[in-house]
Design a protein around this motif. Structure first.
Motif, PDB file in Angstrom:
ATOM      1  N   VAL A 154       0.866  -1.171   0.000  1.00 60.06           N
ATOM      2  CA  VAL A 154       0.000   0.000   0.000  1.00 60.06           C
ATOM      3  C   VAL A 154       0.909   1.229   0.000  1.00 60.06           C
ATOM      4  CG1 VAL A 154      -1.760   1.220   1.341  1.00 60.06           C
ATOM      5  CG2 VAL A 154      -1.779  -1.271   1.255  1.00 60.06           C
ATOM      6  N   PRO A 155       0.617   2.243  -0.818  1.00 57.40           N
ATOM      7  CA  PRO A 155       1.484   3.431  -0.826  1.00 57.40           C
ATOM      8  C   PRO A 155       1.409   4.199   0.500  1.00 57.40           C
ATOM      9  CG  PRO A 155      -0.274   3.632  -2.488  1.00 57.40           C
ATOM     10  CD  PRO A 155      -0.473   2.345  -1.775  1.00 57.40           C
ATOM     11  N   MET A 156       2.483   4.125   1.268  1.00 57.79           N
ATOM     12  CA  MET A 156       2.572   4.802   2.566  1.00 57.79           C
ATOM     13  C   MET A 156       3.945   5.457   2.673  1.00 57.79           C
ATOM     14  SD  MET A 156       1.031   1.919   5.143  1.00 57.79           S
ATOM     15  CE  MET A 156       2.239   0.706   4.631  1.00 57.79           C
ATOM     16  N   TRP A 157       4.113   6.248   3.732  1.00 61.34           N
ATOM     17  CA  TRP A 157       5.460   6.713   4.033  1.00 61.34           C
ATOM     18  C   TRP A 157       6.335   5.467   4.193  1.00 61.34           C
ATOM     19  CZ3 TRP A 157       7.415  11.556   4.171  1.00 61.34           C
ATOM     20  CH2 TRP A 157       6.523  12.628   4.222  1.00 61.34           C
ATOM     21  N   PRO A 158       7.478   5.406   3.538  1.00 61.15           N
ATOM     22  CA  PRO A 158       8.348   4.223   3.685  1.00 61.15           C
ATOM     23  C   PRO A 158       8.706   3.931   5.142  1.00 61.15           C
ATOM     24  CG  PRO A 158       9.106   5.580   1.869  1.00 61.15           C
ATOM     25  CD  PRO A 158       8.016   6.360   2.562  1.00 61.15           C
ATOM     26  N   SER A 159       8.773   4.961   5.968  1.00 63.30           N
ATOM     27  CA  SER A 159       9.146   4.783   7.372  1.00 63.30           C
ATOM     28  C   SER A 159       8.057   4.115   8.206  1.00 63.30           C
ATOM     29  CB  SER A 159       9.501   6.143   7.982  1.00 63.30           C
ATOM     30  OG  SER A 159       8.434   7.056   7.787  1.00 63.30           O
ATOM     31  N   ASP A 160       6.806   4.097   7.725  1.00 62.72           N
ATOM     32  CA  ASP A 160       5.727   3.459   8.488  1.00 62.72           C
ATOM     33  C   ASP A 160       5.986   1.965   8.693  1.00 62.72           C
ATOM     34  OD1 ASP A 160       4.554   5.944   8.440  1.00 62.72           O
ATOM     35  OD2 ASP A 160       2.715   5.294   7.437  1.00 62.72           O
ATOM     36  N   ARG A 161       6.762   1.358   7.799  1.00 58.81           N
ATOM     37  CA  ARG A 161       7.034  -0.082   7.916  1.00 58.81           C
ATOM     38  C   ARG A 161       7.784  -0.418   9.203  1.00 58.81           C
ATOM     39  NH1 ARG A 161      12.419  -0.652   6.824  1.00 58.81           N
ATOM     40  NH2 ARG A 161      13.332   0.819   5.375  1.00 58.81           N
ATOM     41  N   HIS A 162       8.413   0.589   9.817  1.00 63.08           N
ATOM     42  CA  HIS A 162       9.133   0.351  11.073  1.00 63.08           C
ATOM     43  C   HIS A 162       8.182   0.128  12.237  1.00 63.08           C
ATOM     44  CE1 HIS A 162      13.008   1.172   9.309  1.00 63.08           C
ATOM     45  NE2 HIS A 162      12.633   2.372   8.935  1.00 63.08           N
ATOM     46  N   PHE A 163       7.154   0.965  12.360  1.00 63.30           N
ATOM     47  CA  PHE A 163       6.314   0.881  13.552  1.00 63.30           C
ATOM     48  C   PHE A 163       5.004   0.127  13.359  1.00 63.30           C
ATOM     49  CE2 PHE A 163       5.245   5.047  11.682  1.00 63.30           C
ATOM     50  CZ  PHE A 163       3.852   4.979  11.629  1.00 63.30           C
ATOM     51  N   LEU A 164       4.520  -0.040  12.140  1.00 62.01           N
ATOM     52  CA  LEU A 164       3.238  -0.726  11.951  1.00 62.01           C
ATOM     53  C   LEU A 164       3.235  -2.176  12.453  1.00 62.01           C
ATOM     54  CD1 LEU A 164       1.887   0.777   8.632  1.00 62.01           C
ATOM     55  CD2 LEU A 164       1.032   1.124  10.954  1.00 62.01           C
ATOM     56  N   PRO A 165       4.313  -2.946  12.276  1.00 62.43           N
ATOM     57  CA  PRO A 165       4.292  -4.294  12.871  1.00 62.43           C
ATOM     58  C   PRO A 165       4.125  -4.258  14.391  1.00 62.43           C
ATOM     59  CG  PRO A 165       6.022  -4.144  11.232  1.00 62.43           C
ATOM     60  CD  PRO A 165       5.510  -2.742  11.445  1.00 62.43           C
ATOM     61  N   LEU A 166       4.610  -3.224  15.044  1.00 62.09           N
ATOM     62  CA  LEU A 166       4.439  -3.091  16.489  1.00 62.09           C
ATOM     63  C   LEU A 166       3.001  -2.715  16.841  1.00 62.09           C
ATOM     64  CD1 LEU A 166       7.772  -1.213  17.173  1.00 62.09           C
ATOM     65  CD2 LEU A 166       7.243  -3.567  17.822  1.00 62.09           C
ATOM     66  N   VAL A 167       2.384  -1.873  16.033  1.00 63.52           N
ATOM     67  CA  VAL A 167       0.991  -1.480  16.268  1.00 63.52           C
ATOM     68  C   VAL A 167       0.081  -2.709  16.209  1.00 63.52           C
ATOM     69  CG1 VAL A 167      -0.972  -0.194  15.311  1.00 63.52           C
ATOM     70  CG2 VAL A 167       1.274   0.893  15.445  1.00 63.52           C
ATOM     71  N   PHE A 168       0.342  -3.609  15.249  1.00 62.28           N
ATOM     72  CA  PHE A 168      -0.535  -4.759  15.023  1.00 62.28           C
ATOM     73  C   PHE A 168       0.014  -6.072  15.579  1.00 62.28           C
ATOM     74  CE2 PHE A 168      -1.536  -1.734  11.575  1.00 62.28           C
ATOM     75  CZ  PHE A 168      -2.840  -1.455  11.963  1.00 62.28           C
ATOM     76  N   ALA A 169       1.012  -6.020  16.430  1.00 66.25           N
ATOM     77  CA  ALA A 169       1.610  -7.232  16.995  1.00 66.25           C
ATOM     78  C   ALA A 169       0.575  -8.025  17.797  1.00 66.25           C
ATOM     79  CB  ALA A 169       2.788  -6.863  17.894  1.00 66.25           C
ATOM     80  N   ASP A 170       0.718  -9.341  17.739  1.00 64.89           N
ATOM     81  CA  ASP A 170      -0.157 -10.220  18.485  1.00 64.89           C
ATOM     82  C   ASP A 170       0.706 -11.243  19.222  1.00 64.89           C
ATOM     83  OD1 ASP A 170      -2.438 -11.420  19.473  1.00 64.89           O
ATOM     84  OD2 ASP A 170      -2.753 -12.646  17.686  1.00 64.89           O
ATOM     85  N   PRO A 171       0.822 -11.169  20.536  1.00 66.00           N
ATOM     86  CA  PRO A 171       0.072 -10.268  21.401  1.00 66.00           C
ATOM     87  C   PRO A 171       0.646  -8.850  21.355  1.00 66.00           C
ATOM     88  CG  PRO A 171       1.591 -11.565  22.727  1.00 66.00           C
ATOM     89  CD  PRO A 171       1.713 -12.050  21.296  1.00 66.00           C
ATOM     90  N   PRO A 172      -0.210  -7.863  21.637  1.00 66.63           N
ATOM     91  CA  PRO A 172       0.267  -6.471  21.587  1.00 66.63           C
ATOM     92  C   PRO A 172       1.213  -6.162  22.739  1.00 66.63           C
ATOM     93  CG  PRO A 172      -2.030  -6.574  22.291  1.00 66.63           C
ATOM     94  CD  PRO A 172      -1.616  -7.973  21.944  1.00 66.63           C
ATOM     95  N   ARG A 173       2.186  -5.323  22.445  1.00 66.90           N
ATOM     96  CA  ARG A 173       3.114  -4.823  23.455  1.00 66.90           C
ATOM     97  C   ARG A 173       3.279  -3.335  23.218  1.00 66.90           C
ATOM     98  NH1 ARG A 173       8.397  -8.316  23.653  1.00 66.90           N
ATOM     99  NH2 ARG A 173       8.592  -7.227  25.614  1.00 66.90           N
ATOM    100  N   VAL A 174       3.208  -2.553  24.286  1.00 67.88           N
ATOM    101  CA  VAL A 174       3.337  -1.104  24.166  1.00 67.88           C
ATOM    102  C   VAL A 174       4.784  -0.757  23.821  1.00 67.88           C
ATOM    103  CG1 VAL A 174       3.139   1.098  25.388  1.00 67.88           C
ATOM    104  CG2 VAL A 174       1.402  -0.687  25.727  1.00 67.88           C
ATOM    105  N   PHE A 175       4.949   0.119  22.832  1.00 66.96           N
ATOM    106  CA  PHE A 175       6.291   0.521  22.400  1.00 66.96           C
ATOM    107  C   PHE A 175       6.401   2.042  22.394  1.00 66.96           C
ATOM    108  CE2 PHE A 175       3.733   0.757  18.627  1.00 66.96           C
ATOM    109  CZ  PHE A 175       4.247   1.828  17.906  1.00 66.96           C
ATOM    110  N   HIS A 176       7.647   2.514  22.403  1.00 73.43           N
ATOM    111  CA  HIS A 176       7.938   3.941  22.341  1.00 73.43           C
ATOM    112  C   HIS A 176       9.113   4.114  21.390  1.00 73.43           C
ATOM    113  CE1 HIS A 176       5.128   4.586  25.587  1.00 73.43           C
ATOM    114  NE2 HIS A 176       5.685   3.542  26.180  1.00 73.43           N
TER     115      HIS A 176
END
Length: 163
Positions: free
Chosen positions: A122-144
């Motif tokens: 999907v056309p996104m900012w190339p940098s989004d690929r860094h944090f999106l796997p963390l947003v949708f991780a299963d199980p979720p873990r809070v990241f900073h």
């Protein structure tokens, strides 16, 4: 560091296989023009981040958040149009009510396969690929995370987990 404080939320379908993305295609002067993104925006004075996220989802999509899950934060030093620093609170929206509005001032709302988002199809900012796997991780873990930009390009990425 002075920063613009914002929210960024990802509305999930009931089966969690799709995410409501905003294709930024309304304003050609938008630095996000042509990219898909989550929903969100700047906090208003006196507004907490959850109230801001709920307001942005309602304003941009017409949906009411029934559940809001905190995913983490990202600091984007140097990201803004004039090199502003942005600080974002990221959320998943797994339960909501209402119907997606066809009229969003920011762009076109599109249900998108989460697998395509995570695979970079999907056309996104190339940098989004860094944090999106963390947003949708299963199980979720809070990241900073910290994702600094120079001249419109991400130059680094690092993050910490809270657990």
């Amino acid at each position: 560091m002075r920063a613009v404080v914002a929210t960024l939320g990802y509305v999930l379908s009931a089966d969690r296989r799709q995410v409501l993305m905003l294709r930024r295609d309304k304003r050609v002067d938008d630095i996000h023009h042509g990219y898909y993104n989550g929903l969100g925006g700047k906090l208003e004075p006196g507004e907490d981040v959850v109230a801001g996220m709920r307001r942005e989802i309602r304003e941009e999509s017409g949906l009411t958040c029934e559940a809001v899950e905190f995913a983490g934060t990202v600091s984007w030093p140097g990201f803004g149009r004039d090199g502003e620093n942005w600080f974002g609170f990221l959320f998943r929206i797994p339960r909501w009510s209402g119907r997606v509005s066809p009229d969003c001032a920011e762009g076109t709302l599109i249900w998108t396969d989460l697998a395509d988002v995570l695979a970079g199809r999907v056309p996104m900012w190339p940098s989004d690929r860094h944090f999106l796997p963390l947003v949708f991780a299963d199980p979720p873990r809070v990241f900073h995370g910290v994702l600094p930009f120079v001249d419109g390009v991400a130059v680094d990425w690092h993050y910490s987990l809270t657990d």
